[in-house]
Design an enzyme around this catalytic site. Structure first.
Site, PDB file in Angstrom:
ATOM      1  N   HIS A 254       0.832  -1.206   0.000  1.00 24.89           N
ATOM      2  CA  HIS A 254       0.000   0.000   0.000  1.00 24.89           C
ATOM      3  C   HIS A 254       0.865   1.253   0.000  1.00 24.89           C
ATOM      4  O   HIS A 254       0.523   2.260  -0.625  1.00 24.89           O
ATOM      5  CB  HIS A 254      -0.924  -0.008   1.217  1.00 24.89           C
ATOM      6  CG  HIS A 254      -2.062   0.946   1.138  1.00 24.89           C
ATOM      7  ND1 HIS A 254      -2.121   2.100   1.891  1.00 24.89           N
ATOM      8  CD2 HIS A 254      -3.196   0.940   0.387  1.00 24.89           C
ATOM      9  CE1 HIS A 254      -3.248   2.738   1.639  1.00 24.89           C
ATOM     10  NE2 HIS A 254      -3.912   2.061   0.710  1.00 24.89           N
ATOM     11  N   CYS A 255       1.998   1.197   0.703  1.00 26.62           N
ATOM     12  CA  CYS A 255       2.888   2.358   0.794  1.00 26.62           C
ATOM     13  C   CYS A 255       3.473   2.766  -0.556  1.00 26.62           C
ATOM     14  O   CYS A 255       3.767   3.940  -0.775  1.00 26.62           O
ATOM     15  CB  CYS A 255       4.038   2.055   1.750  1.00 26.62           C
ATOM     16  SG  CYS A 255       3.566   1.742   3.446  1.00 26.62           S
ATOM     17  N   VAL A 256       3.690   1.805  -1.451  1.00 28.52           N
ATOM     18  CA  VAL A 256       4.393   2.101  -2.706  1.00 28.52           C
ATOM     19  C   VAL A 256       3.436   2.223  -3.890  1.00 28.52           C
ATOM     20  O   VAL A 256       3.879   2.260  -5.040  1.00 28.52           O
ATOM     21  CB  VAL A 256       5.477   1.045  -3.009  1.00 28.52           C
ATOM     22  CG1 VAL A 256       6.510   1.024  -1.888  1.00 28.52           C
ATOM     23  CG2 VAL A 256       4.875  -0.344  -3.232  1.00 28.52           C
TER      24      VAL A 256
END
Length: 374
Positions: free
Chosen positions: A365-367
């Site tokens: 989700h972060c990337v």
């Protein structure tokens, strides 16, 4: 065990973009000002996507020997998402060929630009829509998670994304990141106080003022605040490692079962809050819990890496699929797969080895980020 990233801290102070910078990106003052006359809302991540975004921006100054492995992991994520929806990859001009080799070209478009790092969720635009088919994008003035890491190039990416997709640019006065935002698309948000009500982003802002601005920019009627925890990771505890909306009224929460982890008590406090919470429509929130693996595979990424982020909750919901991590703990991987399959019955759950990215304290989700269909 499931700590978050505390990687290289290369501080650079970035000045705000002025009107001239907006015009240079194709964002005229009129284009920017139009945002103030429209009522916007951020849709649920599970709503239909137009495309996903990824930043192919790993560099040795930050990732050192892990750089090729991080690039390969970004490529794996991009190729996987492209099976389900179009992907736009931002990359440096000098790495365009490498990005195409690792990310592929099928259903993928490329935009060349300068980048500092890979955290697309935090540095990209936060898309909102209105009832008339217009697309807006909120820029929360990325400052390197409180000036903890170099970010002068990444701080300009949100405006470039807006220009790339021809959205209405909306600049907030708040400083924050997309990983700190979780919404159900129907007026309810979940945020951590540690990442938003923090002097390293928003000095002199009260919690009430932060809440008012987030509600106005994202079309929220209620925010469920979780305490989070400051100073233990570079993000000051983004919500996307703690609680996610499955759909309105249903939340999945991270429950850390490692008693030696600082998240052990934090996640239990979050669970109690959410079990007693109601959403913007007055519904009692239904809560499911998902725990990190206690025995992730031993590798150069997890071994001697205190910030290895072995958390399943940092998954990405896309058209027809849920892209989630696996960590080599067969029992824990299977439990995560089964729960996600139960909660997202109309989507295929695809688990990927993203250990190189987890070594930097982040996840899928972060990337990634996405543009909703209007």
């Amino acid at each position: 065990m499931s700590t978050r990233r505390e990687f290289i801290k290369q501080v650079s102070v970035v000045a705000g973009l002025g009107a001239a910078a907006f015009i240079g990106l194709g964002l005229t003052p009129l284009h920017v000002q139009a945002a103030t006359q429209v009522r916007w809302r951020m849709p649920d991540e599970g709503d239909r996507h137009q495309r996903a975004f990824i930043a192919f921006g790993a560099q040795e100054a930050i990732w050192e020997d892990f750089t090729p492995d991080v690039q390969a992991a970004i490529g794996l994520i991009a190729r996987t998402i492209a099976r389900y929806e179009p992907v736009t990859v931002f990359c440096r001009e000098s790495e365009r060929s490498l990005a195409e080799e690792l990310c592929g070209t099928a259903n993928i478009a490329y935009v060349t630009t300068e980048l500092d790092d890979i955290w697309m969720r935090d540095i990209g635009a936060n898309f909102v829509i209105d009832g008339e088919g217009r697309l807006g994008a909120v820029d929360f003035n990325f400052n390197g998670w409180g000036n903890k890491q170099q970010h002068d190039k990444d701080a300009q990416l949100a405006a470039l994304v807006v220009d790339t997709v021809d959205a209405v640019y909306i600049r907030s006065e708040l400083v924050g990141e997309g990983g700190g935002i979780e919404v159900d698309g129907h007026g309810t948000g979940i945020m951590t106080e540690s990442s938003w009500v923090n002097t390293n982003r928003n000095p002199d802002w009260s919690k009430a003022e932060v809440e008012q601005e987030l509600k106005a920019r994202l079309g929220l009627r209620k925010i469920i605040w979780l305490p989070g925890i400051k100073g233990k990771d570079i993000t000051d505890a983004h919500v996307d490692f703690y609680a996610r909306f499955v759909k309105p009224g249903v939340v999945i929460v991270n429950l850390d079962n490692d008693p030696d982890s600082y998240d052990y008590n934090v996640t239990r406090a979050h669970l109690d809050i959410l079990k007693n919470a109601t959403d913007a429509d007055g519904r009692k929130v239904q809560v499911h819990s998902m725990s990190p693996p206690l025995n992730p595979r031993k590798s150069k990424f997890s071994r001697n890496t205190p910030d290895f982020a072995a958390g399943y909750i940092n998954y990405f919901v896309i058209n027809g699929a849920v892209i989630a991590p696996e960590f080599g703990d067969k029992a824990a991987d299977t439990r995560a797969f089964d729960l996600l399959s139960e909660l997202y019955p109309e989507r295929e759950v695809v688990q990927l080895n993203i250990d190189a990215i987890s070594a930097g304290g982040g996840g899928i989700h972060c990337v990634t980020s996405h543009q909703p269909v209007t």
